[in-house]
Design an enzyme around this catalytic site. Structure first.
Site, PDB file in Angstrom:
ATOM      1  N   LYS A  38     -11.969   0.684   6.152  1.00 25.90           N
ATOM      2  CA  LYS A  38     -12.645  -0.071   5.118  1.00 25.90           C
ATOM      3  C   LYS A  38     -13.639  -0.976   5.506  1.00 25.90           C
ATOM      4  CE  LYS A  38      -9.443   2.284   2.945  1.00 25.90           C
ATOM      5  NZ  LYS A  38      -8.587   2.828   3.592  1.00 25.90           N
ATOM      6  N   TYR A  70       0.646  -1.229  -0.013  1.00 22.70           N
ATOM      7  CA  TYR A  70       0.014  -0.149  -0.025  1.00 22.70           C
ATOM      8  C   TYR A  70       0.851   1.184  -0.101  1.00 22.70           C
ATOM      9  CZ  TYR A  70      -2.824   3.742   1.762  1.00 22.70           C
ATOM     10  OH  TYR A  70      -3.314   5.045   1.983  1.00 22.70           O
TER      11      TYR A  70
END
Ligand code: PLP
Length: 400
Positions: free
Chosen positions: A209, A112
């Site tokens: 998320k 990420y």
């Protein structure tokens, strides 16, 4: 009743969330208190030293946050969990708990962007060394180990290319080398994959998320053994002030109750979208671990309960076609996040990775046409219709 035998759907609703002893309220109340009182100075000292159970100051813990931490630990099959103010707070705390100046960490190649940025700027500034390695072949990890390697850090499936890494195999390497394995489990949530059960030592999540799932809270989690979590709480998260607050913990506790249902729908919608895209003439490539053509398909079946809600794909044509496609969408929203009820899309070449030169981007599989789609909870046919009408616009422009 043997609670230890509860299946995950029952655990989600009931585990660690018993009614309030005094009022019998089923939903836990929010305790915003920062300060806590003690009967004696000795009791206060014992709680701070960890010799007695208790909470002493909001930066090191909070009763509402503790409920959420217990729940996350239970869902990830870990001894203890720590809730923090973001996924990046969780990632940086987990890494700093293993590394000090002069130490080295081996990191999966397509990690990420925020993790990449933390390692290449802040961690480097304090003398932590790192190497990015292709972890799809665990032999590369053996070869990349240095005498000062103190941790292995992976993310699977990865963001945005959905590379699948074999957690069990990599955990075997980490055990052999005597270094902890940290796994970012954000894309799967604890519902679809449990890295600790596969041999990992530390699990991190961006709870922003799927765990919260409603796009209204930034939060992060770390799950590991109780001693390590205690050290992180007192010596890293607490001292750096990265704690989650009670109000947001309450929202996450609430959001979590529907995680199983949400994940089921994200997965079934994503499967239909991936199958549609895989046969579309304007699509060059689809990255979705549920497709047999995905190089990590067999490992995905072995370690994941379902394939998740993210589908990445390459639209034919260059950067301009990519932008035209994304700008033509009417239902899917252009956004940097994922895991929300709404279908969200991002175009790395013009958004998250725009500052990186094209050749450099290509090394990480970020082509000009690559899109990352976070498939939402809408009707799957409406999502597909939206993609189809946007692809038609690209098609017409290309043939002119
Ligand atoms: C895989 C992954 N890990 C970590 C993060 C960071 O999470 P947060 O934005 O909550 O700090 C993200 C954010 O997109 C992510 O996709």
């Amino acid at each position: 009743m043997n609670k230890a035998k509860w299946k995950v759907d029952t655990k989600i609703i009931h585990d660690c969330l018993t009614p309030d002893e005094k009022t019998r309220a089923i939903v836990p109340s929010i305790t915003p208190a920062v300060a806590y009182s003690f009967a004696t100075a000795e009791e206060a000292a014992n709680v701070v030293a960890g010799m007695e159970e208790g909470i002493y100051y909001g930066r090191y813990g909070n009763p509402t946050v503790r409920k959420l931490e217990e729940k996350i630990a239970s869902l990830e099959y870990g001894e203890a969990a720590l809730a923090l103010s973001s996924g990046m707070a969780a990632i940086s705390t987990a890494l700093l708990s293993c590394l000090k100046t002069g130490d080295h960490v081996l990191v999966t190649k397509d990690v990420y962007g925020g993790t990449y940025s933390f390692l290449t700027t802040l961690a480097e500034r304090i003398g932590i060394q790192f190497d990015f390695v292709d972890c799809t072949n665990p032999d590369n990890i053996f070869e990349g180990m240095l005498s000062n390697t103190k941790a292995i850090y992976i993310e699977t499936p990865s963001n945005p290319n959905l590379t699948i890494l074999d957690i069990e195999q990599i955990a075997k390497v980490s055990k052999k080398m005597g270094v902890p394995l940290i796994v970012d489990n954000t894309f799967m949530s604890p519902i679809l994959q449990n890295p600790l059960l596969l041999g990992a030592d530390i699990v991190v999540h961006s709870g922003t998320k799927y765990i919260n799932g409603h796009g209204d809270v930034l939060c992060g989690f770390i799950v590991s053994d109780a001693d390590r979590i205690d050290m992180m709480r007192k010596k890293i998260m607490g001292d750096l002030g990265q704690n989650l607050n009670a109000y947001e913990a309450f929202l996450v506790i609430r959001g979590l109750k529907t995680i199983s249902l949400r994940i089921e729908k994200h997965c079934s919608n994503a499967k239909k979208v991936a199958e549609f895209l895989a046969t579309h003439p304007m699509i060059d490539k689809v990255y979705y671990p549920g497709l047999k053509s995905h190089p990590g398909h067999e490992i995905a079946i072995k370690q994941m309960r379902d394939m998740g809600g993210i589908v990445s794909f390459e639209v034919k044509g260059g950067l301009e076609q990519g932008k035209l496609f994304i700008n033509s969408l009417e239902l899917a929203m252009i956004s940097f996040s994922l895991g929300d009820p709404e279908t969200l899309i991002q175009h790395p070449a013009s958004m998250t990775h725009a500052q990186i030169p094209k050749e450099e981007r290509a090394k990480y599989g970020i082509t000009d046409g690559l899109m990352r789609l976070s498939v939402g909870l809408e009707d799957s046919q409406d999502i597909i219709n939206d993609l189809e009408q946007a692809l038609k616009k690209v098609d017409i422009r290309m043939s002119v």
